[in-house]
Write a protein that holds these residues in place. Structure first.
Motif, PDB file in Angstrom:
ATOM      1  N   ALA A 264       2.198   0.882  -0.758  1.00 15.18           N
ATOM      2  CA  ALA A 264       0.907   0.226  -0.982  1.00 15.18           C
ATOM      3  C   ALA A 264       1.028  -0.713  -2.169  1.00 15.18           C
ATOM      4  O   ALA A 264       1.853  -0.508  -3.077  1.00 15.18           O
ATOM      5  CB  ALA A 264      -0.191   1.261  -1.228  1.00 15.18           C
ATOM      6  N   ARG A 265       0.186  -1.737  -2.152  1.00 16.88           N
ATOM      7  CA  ARG A 265       0.149  -2.706  -3.245  1.00 16.88           C
ATOM      8  C   ARG A 265      -1.292  -3.146  -3.468  1.00 16.88           C
ATOM      9  O   ARG A 265      -1.994  -3.512  -2.532  1.00 16.88           O
ATOM     10  CB  ARG A 265       1.011  -3.921  -2.918  1.00 16.88           C
ATOM     11  CG  ARG A 265       1.144  -4.936  -4.076  1.00 16.88           C
ATOM     12  CD  ARG A 265       1.919  -6.154  -3.607  1.00 16.88           C
ATOM     13  NE  ARG A 265       2.286  -7.044  -4.702  1.00 16.88           N
ATOM     14  CZ  ARG A 265       3.507  -7.192  -5.201  1.00 16.88           C
ATOM     15  NH1 ARG A 265       4.510  -6.462  -4.708  1.00 16.88           N
ATOM     16  NH2 ARG A 265       3.757  -8.042  -6.173  1.00 16.88           N
ATOM     17  N   TRP A 266      -1.717  -3.094  -4.727  1.00 12.95           N
ATOM     18  CA  TRP A 266      -3.027  -3.625  -5.096  1.00 12.95           C
ATOM     19  C   TRP A 266      -2.819  -4.949  -5.792  1.00 12.95           C
ATOM     20  O   TRP A 266      -1.997  -5.074  -6.697  1.00 12.95           O
ATOM     21  CB  TRP A 266      -3.756  -2.663  -6.028  1.00 12.95           C
ATOM     22  CG  TRP A 266      -5.047  -3.241  -6.560  1.00 12.95           C
ATOM     23  CD1 TRP A 266      -6.254  -3.276  -5.943  1.00 12.95           C
ATOM     24  CD2 TRP A 266      -5.231  -3.858  -7.838  1.00 12.95           C
ATOM     25  NE1 TRP A 266      -7.198  -3.889  -6.742  1.00 12.95           N
ATOM     26  CE2 TRP A 266      -6.590  -4.259  -7.910  1.00 12.95           C
ATOM     27  CE3 TRP A 266      -4.381  -4.138  -8.917  1.00 12.95           C
ATOM     28  CZ2 TRP A 266      -7.110  -4.908  -9.033  1.00 12.95           C
ATOM     29  CZ3 TRP A 266      -4.910  -4.784 -10.033  1.00 12.95           C
ATOM     30  CH2 TRP A 266      -6.262  -5.150 -10.072  1.00 12.95           C
TER      31      TRP A 266
ATOM     32  N   TYR B 132       2.453  -1.805  -7.362  1.00 15.97           N
ATOM     33  CA  TYR B 132       2.905  -1.406  -6.021  1.00 15.97           C
ATOM     34  C   TYR B 132       3.863  -0.230  -6.101  1.00 15.97           C
ATOM     35  O   TYR B 132       4.441   0.084  -7.161  1.00 15.97           O
ATOM     36  CB  TYR B 132       3.576  -2.583  -5.303  1.00 15.97           C
ATOM     37  CG  TYR B 132       4.862  -3.066  -5.943  1.00 15.97           C
ATOM     38  CD1 TYR B 132       6.089  -2.496  -5.615  1.00 15.97           C
ATOM     39  CD2 TYR B 132       4.850  -4.099  -6.874  1.00 15.97           C
ATOM     40  CE1 TYR B 132       7.257  -2.944  -6.193  1.00 15.97           C
ATOM     41  CE2 TYR B 132       6.012  -4.551  -7.464  1.00 15.97           C
ATOM     42  CZ  TYR B 132       7.225  -3.971  -7.116  1.00 15.97           C
ATOM     43  OH  TYR B 132       8.390  -4.407  -7.704  1.00 15.97           O
TER      44      TYR B 132
ATOM     45  N   ASP C 248      -9.725  -9.104  -4.817  1.00 14.55           N
ATOM     46  CA  ASP C 248      -8.629  -8.149  -4.863  1.00 14.55           C
ATOM     47  C   ASP C 248      -8.472  -7.515  -3.495  1.00 14.55           C
ATOM     48  O   ASP C 248      -9.395  -7.519  -2.667  1.00 14.55           O
ATOM     49  CB  ASP C 248      -8.859  -7.086  -5.938  1.00 14.55           C
ATOM     50  CG  ASP C 248     -10.116  -6.277  -5.697  1.00 14.55           C
ATOM     51  OD1 ASP C 248     -10.042  -5.266  -4.963  1.00 14.55           O
ATOM     52  OD2 ASP C 248     -11.182  -6.645  -6.227  1.00 14.55           O
ATOM     53  N   ARG C 249      -7.291  -6.971  -3.259  1.00 13.12           N
ATOM     54  CA  ARG C 249      -6.991  -6.425  -1.930  1.00 13.12           C
ATOM     55  C   ARG C 249      -5.912  -5.356  -2.050  1.00 13.12           C
ATOM     56  O   ARG C 249      -4.980  -5.472  -2.854  1.00 13.12           O
ATOM     57  CB  ARG C 249      -6.484  -7.543  -1.010  1.00 13.12           C
ATOM     58  CG  ARG C 249      -6.272  -7.127   0.433  1.00 13.12           C
ATOM     59  CD  ARG C 249      -7.584  -6.900   1.144  1.00 13.12           C
ATOM     60  NE  ARG C 249      -7.392  -6.624   2.566  1.00 13.12           N
ATOM     61  CZ  ARG C 249      -8.380  -6.410   3.422  1.00 13.12           C
ATOM     62  NH1 ARG C 249      -9.643  -6.461   3.001  1.00 13.12           N
ATOM     63  NH2 ARG C 249      -8.149  -6.158   4.697  1.00 13.12           N
ATOM     64  N   LEU C 250      -6.047  -4.325  -1.233  1.00 12.41           N
ATOM     65  CA  LEU C 250      -5.017  -3.301  -1.102  1.00 12.41           C
ATOM     66  C   LEU C 250      -4.278  -3.549   0.213  1.00 12.41           C
ATOM     67  O   LEU C 250      -4.887  -3.543   1.285  1.00 12.41           O
ATOM     68  CB  LEU C 250      -5.625  -1.902  -1.103  1.00 12.41           C
ATOM     69  CG  LEU C 250      -4.610  -0.745  -1.006  1.00 12.41           C
ATOM     70  CD1 LEU C 250      -3.788  -0.649  -2.287  1.00 12.41           C
ATOM     71  CD2 LEU C 250      -5.318   0.576  -0.714  1.00 12.41           C
ATOM     72  N   THR C 251      -2.987  -3.817   0.143  1.00 16.16           N
ATOM     73  CA  THR C 251      -2.158  -3.936   1.342  1.00 16.16           C
ATOM     74  C   THR C 251      -1.230  -2.729   1.386  1.00 16.16           C
ATOM     75  O   THR C 251      -0.829  -2.197   0.347  1.00 16.16           O
ATOM     76  CB  THR C 251      -1.339  -5.232   1.325  1.00 16.16           C
ATOM     77  OG1 THR C 251      -0.610  -5.332   0.091  1.00 16.16           O
ATOM     78  CG2 THR C 251      -2.242  -6.447   1.461  1.00 16.16           C
ATOM     79  N   TRP C 252      -0.873  -2.311   2.588  1.00 14.70           N
ATOM     80  CA  TRP C 252      -0.064  -1.101   2.686  1.00 14.70           C
ATOM     81  C   TRP C 252       0.832  -1.120   3.919  1.00 14.70           C
ATOM     82  O   TRP C 252       0.697  -1.987   4.796  1.00 14.70           O
ATOM     83  CB  TRP C 252      -0.936   0.145   2.670  1.00 14.70           C
ATOM     84  CG  TRP C 252      -1.955   0.254   3.776  1.00 14.70           C
ATOM     85  CD1 TRP C 252      -3.131  -0.419   3.880  1.00 14.70           C
ATOM     86  CD2 TRP C 252      -1.863   1.086   4.937  1.00 14.70           C
ATOM     87  NE1 TRP C 252      -3.796  -0.054   5.022  1.00 14.70           N
ATOM     88  CE2 TRP C 252      -3.042   0.876   5.694  1.00 14.70           C
ATOM     89  CE3 TRP C 252      -0.934   2.006   5.408  1.00 14.70           C
ATOM     90  CZ2 TRP C 252      -3.298   1.534   6.895  1.00 14.70           C
ATOM     91  CZ3 TRP C 252      -1.183   2.679   6.605  1.00 14.70           C
ATOM     92  CH2 TRP C 252      -2.347   2.437   7.327  1.00 14.70           C
TER      93      TRP C 252
ATOM     94  N   THR D 188       3.564  -5.292   0.759  1.00 15.01           N
ATOM     95  CA  THR D 188       3.760  -4.165  -0.160  1.00 15.01           C
ATOM     96  C   THR D 188       4.740  -4.512  -1.270  1.00 15.01           C
ATOM     97  O   THR D 188       4.439  -4.349  -2.451  1.00 15.01           O
ATOM     98  CB  THR D 188       4.252  -2.929   0.614  1.00 15.01           C
ATOM     99  OG1 THR D 188       3.272  -2.567   1.581  1.00 15.01           O
ATOM    100  CG2 THR D 188       4.476  -1.769  -0.329  1.00 15.01           C
TER     101      THR D 188
END
Length: 781
Positions: free
Chosen positions: A466-468, A449, A502-506, A156
Motif C-alpha cells: 500500500a502507498r499513501w 509505502y 490524497d489517495r491510498l493505492t494498494w 505501490t
C-alpha cells in the motif's frame, strides 16, 4: 513528515553512513545483479535482472508484466534513445510532437502529452530518481546498463503518475577494473556520432566512470524552400559517476549534463485525401495560389521554416545504502534535475507561406528524496517474510512560456479572411510577442509505502502493498495579447490555481510455483494520476475549467512465467483488465487544447513473450499484445471538427490503442574459425495493427493509421578479445511511410477545409523516420 524534515533525515543518514563501519554489505542492485547477469550466454534471456520491486531479482521471479533489455541488447537492436523501445515492447509507444517537449509515452494505450502541466500516465525513472517531465528523458540514454518497461499500475512502489506503468533506466556503475571504449558512427541524414566511456578504479573501495556523447545530425528531411535539411540537432551529453564501498556503505553519486541544439522540427505532412477537391481548391486560393506538398512521404517539404530548438538539462543523484546488520539495508535516494527546453516552431500552420510562429519555453526544476528499508531475503519468520518500506518527498517548480509571433502573412491572410476591418490594427500592433502566456506551478508530493511478501509454503506466497500519497499544487496563469488581434487566438485571462488531494493505492498478489521454473500469479492493483491545471491558452476564457481532477485505475491480472527445455525456452503470458475512472481527456477547438475528466475507460487484453535458445549460438524471441479498448461511458466527448459540440463515444476505443502489436527477432552469433574473432547477426520485425493516432478523442476515421510492419537488422564483427568491433545496421529497411500521430489543420475553418457532410477536416501527419542506414567502429581498451 514535511519536505524540510525529510531532507534533514536524508542529510543525517548520509553523514552517519559516511562515518559508519562494519562488515561489507552486498549492493542490493549491484553485486547481486552482476552475479546473476554473468551466468547466461544471452544478455536478454530469462536470467536478466530487474529492480521493479526495489531489489535485484530475476525477471522470471517478478509477477509483473515486464519487458527488460540490457544495454548491449539495446545496441544489438539499434535502439539509441527512448523512442526505439516502442519497436521492442508491445503495448508501449513513444511519440514526439513538433515540440521536443511534447514527448508522449503510452502503455496499454494510455499516455499524456508532455508540453503541458498534465502529469504523465507513465512514470519515468533514471537510476531510481523520478524524471518529472518525459521530454527530459530524451537526453538520458547514455551508458545504459538496462531498461525496464513495467506495464500496469505501479502505484505501490513507484507512486503517483505510474497509473498505467513505468519506465526505468539504469546507468552502468563504476567498476574496480580499468576499462574504456571509444566508438564512431555515421548514419543517414548527415549524422556523425562519437561516444565512449572510461572506468577508473582508485582502489578496492573507490572507482569513477565517465561517459560522453557528441553527435552532429542535420536531419532526415529536406526543405525545398530553404534548400537545407531539417529535423536534426547537434547533441552533447556526459555523465560522471562515483562508487564508494567503505565498510558497510555503498554510495553511488552521479552527475549528468546534456544539450540538444538545432532544428528539431519534424516533417508534418498534409494528407490530401482528408479534404474534398473543392476544399483543396479553397485552401490553395487562401494561401495565395500555393499548396503544401501533397506527398508526405517523399522526405521533402515546401513548408516555411523558422525553427530552432535549444534543450538542455543537468542533474545530480545520490544513492546511499547502509547494511545495518542481519542483511537489512537502509537506502537513501536523493536527486535534483534542472531541465529547460526552448523552441521556435515555424511555421505552426505547416504551410508554405510565413503565417504564425510559436515560441515556447518549458522549465522544470525538481528534487526528490526517498528513504527505503529493505529486508533480507530468507531471514525473517523462518525465511518466509521479506518486505520493502519507504518515505518519499517530491518537489517541482514548473514554468511554461508561450508567445505567438505574427509572421508577414498572418495579418493580410488570416485576419483578412476572418475580420478584414482589423487588418490595419493587426499590422500596427507588435508582431513578435503578439500574444504572451505565462504559466507557473509549484508541486509538493508526500508518500509513505510498504510492501511485504509472505511465503505460506515453498511454492505459495502472498504479496500485499500500500502507498499513501498527498499532492499539494499551486499555480498561476496569465494570458495577454499585446497585439489587439491576438484575442482571436488567445483570450486574455488571469487565474490563481490550487489543487490538493490524497489517495491510498494498494496491491494484492498471489503467486504459486507448481514446479521448478513455473510460476502462476494473480493480482489486483490500483493506480493514481494527480489532478492539475490546464496550462494552455484558449480562444475562450476557461475559468473553473482550468482545474481538473485525478485519474484512478483498477487493474486485474493473471499470468504465468515459465521455463521449459532445461531453460532453452521461456514463455510468459499476462491477461489484464484495466478500468480507468476520471480519464483525463483532451479536446480541441481548432486553436487550443483543453483537458477535462471524461467518463470511464476499459483497456483489457493479453501480453505474451517467448525466448527460444536451441543452442548457445542461436536465439529467437517474440512478443505479442492484444488490446481491447472501449469507453464504458463518455457522453461528453468532442464532436467531429466540422460538427463541433459533443458526442457520445460510449463503446468506442481510445486513441493509441491498436488491437495487435508485437515483434519478432532472431540472433545468430559464432566464432570465425581459429582467428579469435566472432560475429553477431540480428534481424527483427515489429508490427502494429490499425489504430487511431489523433490528438483528440473524437473517433474520427480520418485519423486512423493503417497497420504496418518495420524491419531492422544489424551485423557486427568483433576482433580478438573484443578489442574492436565494426557494425553495419539499418532500420525501416522497406522504407515504409506512415504517421506517428496526426493533427487537425490549425485554423482549418479560416482555410475553408471543413467538410459539413462528414464532419471531417484537413489532417496533418507527423511523418515517421524513413529508411535509415549506418555504420560504426568501436575500440575497447
Amino acid at each position: 513528515m514535511n519536505g524540510r524534515k525529510l531532507r534533514q533525515l536524508s542529510l543525517g543518514l548520509t553523514v552517519f553512513a559516511m562515518h559508519g563501519a562494519g562488515l561489507a554489505a552486498p549492493d542490493q542492485a549491484g553485486n547481486a545483479a552482476q552475479e546473476q547477469a554473468a551466468a547466461p550466454d544471452w544478455a536478454d534471456g530469462g536470467d536478466i535482472v530487474v529492480t521493479a520491486q526495489k531489489r535485484a531479482e530475476n525477471i522470471q521471479d517478478v509477477a509483473i508484466s515486464i519487458a527488460a533489455f540490457s544495454g548491449q541488447g539495446l545496441a544489438d537492436r539499434n535502439v539509441t534513445d527512448v523512442t526505439g523501445l516502442a519497436k521492442l515492447v508491445p503495448n508501449f509507444t513513444v511519440t514526439r510532437g513538433p515540440q521536443l517537449a511534447s514527448a508522449r509515452l503510452n502503455i496499454r494505450g494510455i499516455g499524456a502529452s508532455g508540453n503541458t502541466a498534465v502529469e504523465p500516465s507513465v512514470a519515468t525513472f533514471l537510476d531510481g530518481i523520478y524524471v518529472a517531465r518525459p521530454g527530459a528523458l530524451f537526453g538520458s540514454m547514455l551508458d545504459v546498463e538496462g531498461v525496464e518497461v513495467l506495464r500496469g499500475p505501479q502505484g505501490t512502489l513507484f507512486g503517483r503518475n505510474a497509473s498505467v506503468g513505468a519506465v526505468a533506466l539504469r546507468s552502468i556503475e563504476p567498476e574496480n577494473d580499468f576499462s574504456g571504449e571509444l566508438r564512431a558512427e555515421i548514419g543517414t541524414g548527415a549524422r556523425y556520432r562519437l561516444d565512449g566511456f572510461v572506468n577508473l578504479p582508485v582502489n578496492d573501495t573507490l572507482a569513477f566512470r565517465a561517459a560522453a556523447i557528441g553527435e552532429k545530425f542535420d536531419g532526415l528531411w529536406f526543405s525545398d524552400q530553404h534548400d537545407r535539411r531539417f529535423g536534426g540537432a547537434d547533441t552533447i551529453a556526459g555523465r560522471l559517476s562515483m562508487k564508494a564501498t567503505p565498510g558497510a556503505v555503498t554510495w553511488l553519486v552521479r552527475a549528468d549534463y546534456s544539450r540538444l541544439k538545432g532544428s528539431g522540427f519534424p516533417l508534418v505532412g498534409f494528407l490530401s485525401d482528408s479534404v474534398t477537391p473543392a476544399g483543396l481548391a479553397t485552401f490553395k486560393a487562401r494561401l495565395g495560389g500555393v499548396l503544401p506538398d501533397l506527398d508526405p512521404f517523399d522526405r521533402r517539404s515546401n513548408q516555411y521554416l523558422d525553427d530552432f530548438v535549444d534543450d538542455r538539462q543537468w542533474g545530480i543523484s545520490s544513492d546511499l545504502s547502509l547494511d545495518f546488520g542481519d542483511g537489512f539495508t537502509a537506502r537513501m535516494l536523493n536527486g535534483y534535475r534542472d531541465w529547460e527546453s526552448r523552441q521556435e516552431d515555424g511555421d505552426l500552420l505547416f504551410v508554405p507561406i510565413p503565417i504564425l510562429r510559436r515560441d515556447g519555453v518549458y522549465d522544470s526544476k525538481s528534487q526528490s528524496h526517498e528513504l527505503q528499508i529493505i529486508s533480507p531475503k530468507g531471514r525473517l519468520m523462518g525465511g518466509r517474510l521479506d518486505f520493502v518500506a519507504g518515505l518519499y518527498y517530491f518537489h517541482e517548480r514548473y514554468k511554461i512560456v508561450e508567445r505567438f509571433a505574427f509572421l508577414p502573412s498572418f495579418c493580410p491572410t488570416i485576419v483578412g479572411l476572418l475580420a478584414p476591418n482589423l487588418v490595419n490594427a493587426c499590422l500596427a500592433g507588435p508582431s513578435t510577442g503578439a500574444t504572451d502566456l505565462r504559466f507557473g506551478q509549484s508541486v509538493d508530493s508526500y508518500a509513505a509505502y510498504g510492501q511485504a511478501t509472505y511465503a505460506f509454503t515453498d511454492t505459495l506466497d502472498l504479496t500485499l502493498g500500500a502507498r499513501w500519497t498527498r499532492d499539494d499544487k499551486t499555480g498561476s496563469f496569465v494570458q495577454t495579447s499585446p497585439n489587439p488581434v491576438g484575442i482571436v487566438l488567445r483570450a486574455p485571462e488571469t487565474a490563481n490555481l490550487a489543487f490538493s488531494g490524497d489517495r491510498l493505492t494498494w496491491r494484492a498478489q498471489v503467486g504459486w510455483k507448481p514446479a521448478d521454473g513455473k510460476m502462476l500469479f494473480a493480482s489486483y492493483s490500483t493506480g493514481y494520476k494527480s489532478g492539475g491545471f490546464n496550462s494552455g491558452g484558449g480562444s475562450t476564457v476557461l475559468g473553473a475549467r482550468r482545474v481538473f481532477q485525478p485519474e484512478f485505475v483498477k487493474n486485474y491480472e493473471i499470468g504465468a512465467k515459465t521455463r521449459w527445455l532445461d531453460g532453452g525456452l521461456i514463455f510468459n503470458a499476462t491477461l489484464f483488465r484495466m478500468d480507468i475512472a476520471g480519464f483525463q481527456d483532451r479536446s480541441f477547438d481548432g486553436v487550443s487544447f483543453v483537458v477535462s475528466n471524461a467518463g470511464g475507460l476499459r483497456q483489457q487484453g493479453a501480453e505474451l513473450n517467448a525466448i527460444l535458445s536451441p543452442d548457445r549460438n542461436f536465439q529467437v524471441d517474440w512478443s505479442l499484445a492484444y488490446l481491447d479498448s472501449k469507453f464504458l461511458e463518455f457522453k461528453g466527448a468532442s464532436g467531429l471538427p466540422a460538427f463541433g459540440g459533443t458526442q457520445d463515444l460510449t463503446g468506442a476505443p481510445a486513441t493509441f490503442s491498436p488491437k495487435y502489436s508485437g515483434s519478432f527477432g532472431a540472433t545468430y552469433k559464432n566464432e570465425i574459425g581459429n582467428t579469435g574473432m566472432r560475429f553477431m547477426a540480428r534481424a527483427n520485425i515489429s508490427f502494429v495493427s490499425d489504430m487511431n493516432i489523433g490528438q483528440v478523442t473524437d473517433n474520427n476515421p480520418q485519423t486512423i493509421q493503417d497497420g504496418y510492419a518495420l524491419i531492422g537488422a544489424r551485423l557486427t564483427l568483433y576482433g580478438r578479445d573484443d578489442r574492436w568491433n565494426i557494425s553495419l545496421f539499418g532500420d525501416n529497411l522497406t522504407d515504409k511511410g506512415y504517421c506517428v500521430q496526426t493533427y487537425y489543420q490549425v485554423l482549418d475553418n479560416a482555410f475553408g477545409v471543413r467538410n459539413p457532410a462528414t464532419g471531417g477536416t484537413a489532417v496533418r501527419c507527423q511523418v515517421a523516420a524513413p529508411r535509415t542506414l549506418g555504420a560504426s567502429l568501436g575500440v575497447r581498451f
